[in-house]
Design a protein around this motif. Sequence first.
Motif, short mmCIF file in Angstrom:
data_model
loop_
_atom_site.label_atom_id
_atom_site.label_comp_id
_atom_site.label_asym_id
_atom_site.label_seq_id
_atom_site.Cartn_x
_atom_site.Cartn_y
_atom_site.Cartn_z
N ALA A 91 -6.90 -4.80 -1.58
CA ALA A 91 -7.65 -5.76 -0.76
C ALA A 91 -8.85 -6.38 -1.48
CB ALA A 91 -8.07 -5.12 0.57
N PRO A 92 -9.68 -5.61 -2.18
CA PRO A 92 -10.83 -6.23 -2.87
C PRO A 92 -10.40 -7.25 -3.93
CG PRO A 92 -11.19 -3.87 -2.63
CD PRO A 92 -9.74 -4.14 -2.24
N ALA A 93 -9.33 -6.96 -4.70
CA ALA A 93 -8.86 -7.89 -5.74
C ALA A 93 -8.33 -9.18 -5.10
CB ALA A 93 -7.77 -7.23 -6.59
N LEU A 94 -7.63 -9.05 -3.97
CA LEU A 94 -7.12 -10.24 -3.28
C LEU A 94 -8.26 -11.13 -2.80
CD1 LEU A 94 -4.24 -8.57 -1.29
CD2 LEU A 94 -3.95 -10.47 -2.88
N ALA A 137 11.18 -3.27 2.91
CA ALA A 137 10.19 -2.20 2.90
C ALA A 137 9.07 -2.44 1.87
CB ALA A 137 10.87 -0.87 2.63
N ALA A 138 9.08 -3.59 1.21
CA ALA A 138 8.11 -3.84 0.14
C ALA A 138 6.75 -4.21 0.71
CB ALA A 138 8.63 -4.95 -0.78
N ILE A 139 5.95 -3.19 0.95
CA ILE A 139 4.61 -3.40 1.47
C ILE A 139 3.68 -2.51 0.65
CG2 ILE A 139 3.10 -3.14 3.48
CD1 ILE A 139 5.72 -3.38 5.16
N PRO A 140 2.66 -3.05 0.02
CA PRO A 140 2.31 -4.46 0.02
C PRO A 140 3.20 -5.26 -0.94
CG PRO A 140 0.83 -3.27 -1.43
CD PRO A 140 1.74 -2.24 -0.80
N SER A 141 3.24 -6.54 -0.72
CA SER A 141 3.85 -7.45 -1.67
C SER A 141 3.15 -8.80 -1.54
CB SER A 141 5.36 -7.57 -1.48
OG SER A 141 5.65 -7.86 -0.15
N THR A 142 3.21 -9.56 -2.61
CA THR A 142 2.51 -10.84 -2.65
C THR A 142 3.45 -11.89 -3.21
OG1 THR A 142 0.41 -9.68 -2.98
CG2 THR A 142 0.46 -12.02 -3.54
N LEU A 143 3.52 -13.01 -2.52
CA LEU A 143 4.33 -14.14 -2.98
C LEU A 143 3.42 -15.30 -3.31
CD1 LEU A 143 7.14 -14.13 -0.30
CD2 LEU A 143 7.37 -13.45 -2.68
N ALA A 162 6.64 -17.02 -7.51
CA ALA A 162 6.36 -15.73 -8.14
C ALA A 162 6.20 -14.68 -7.06
CB ALA A 162 5.09 -15.81 -8.99
N ARG A 163 6.39 -13.42 -7.47
CA ARG A 163 6.19 -12.34 -6.51
C ARG A 163 5.68 -11.11 -7.23
NH1 ARG A 163 12.46 -10.44 -5.69
NH2 ARG A 163 12.43 -9.05 -7.49
N ILE A 164 4.92 -10.33 -6.50
CA ILE A 164 4.47 -9.02 -6.96
C ILE A 164 4.91 -8.05 -5.88
CG2 ILE A 164 2.50 -7.55 -7.53
CD1 ILE A 164 0.94 -10.20 -8.15
N ILE A 165 5.77 -7.11 -6.23
CA ILE A 165 6.18 -6.08 -5.28
C ILE A 165 5.34 -4.86 -5.60
CG2 ILE A 165 8.05 -4.59 -4.50
CD1 ILE A 165 9.93 -6.95 -5.02
N GLY A 166 4.60 -4.40 -4.61
CA GLY A 166 3.63 -3.34 -4.82
C GLY A 166 2.25 -3.95 -4.87
N PRO A 167 1.23 -3.11 -5.04
CA PRO A 167 -0.14 -3.63 -5.00
C PRO A 167 -0.47 -4.53 -6.19
CG PRO A 167 -0.13 -1.29 -5.56
CD PRO A 167 1.28 -1.66 -5.24
#
Length: 166
Positions: A65-68, A126-132, A142-147
């Motif tokens: 969360a802080p990095a986001l 089930a990919a939580i967290p993930s970022t698109l 792009a995607r990041i699966i995981g923190p």
Amino acid sequence: STTADAGFISGDGTLKVVAESLRKPAPAVQGRTLTGGVFDLAKQRGKVVVLNVWGSWCGPCRSEAPALQRANVALKAQGVEFVGLNTRDTDDPARAFIRNFGITYPNIADPKGQIQLGFSDTLPPAAIPSTLIIDQQGRVAARIIGPVDSQTTLTNLVDQVLASGR
């Protein structure tokens, strides 16, 4: 072909950039935000959007969360929009999470995980967290699966997507 077009997968397979010619449209993402507003991804065309799937119950979500939030602040000047997709959660703990981490971007409530299911071809359910990262044309770039491991990783990915849309 530009470097942004090359696409790559890191050694652990959690980070992926999609070559521009292979990008597919993001599903519809719209809903009530935890602050009572409404967010609609379709209204963000022309901007790069960072969409983070999270839950207040998720330990790795707390660690990223802080990095986001730092990346949100750093990329705001480039017109990059951040939105959270709070999945399989209830409003009170989700709002406490947002407050505790000083999150200033909108977060959509997705208590049953229905909006997240729209990304099933891009993200494992089930990919939580993930970022698109959604490009200016509304496609998953792009995607990041995981923190997200650092603000730098996220900023570099967004910079690649921004460059490919110019």
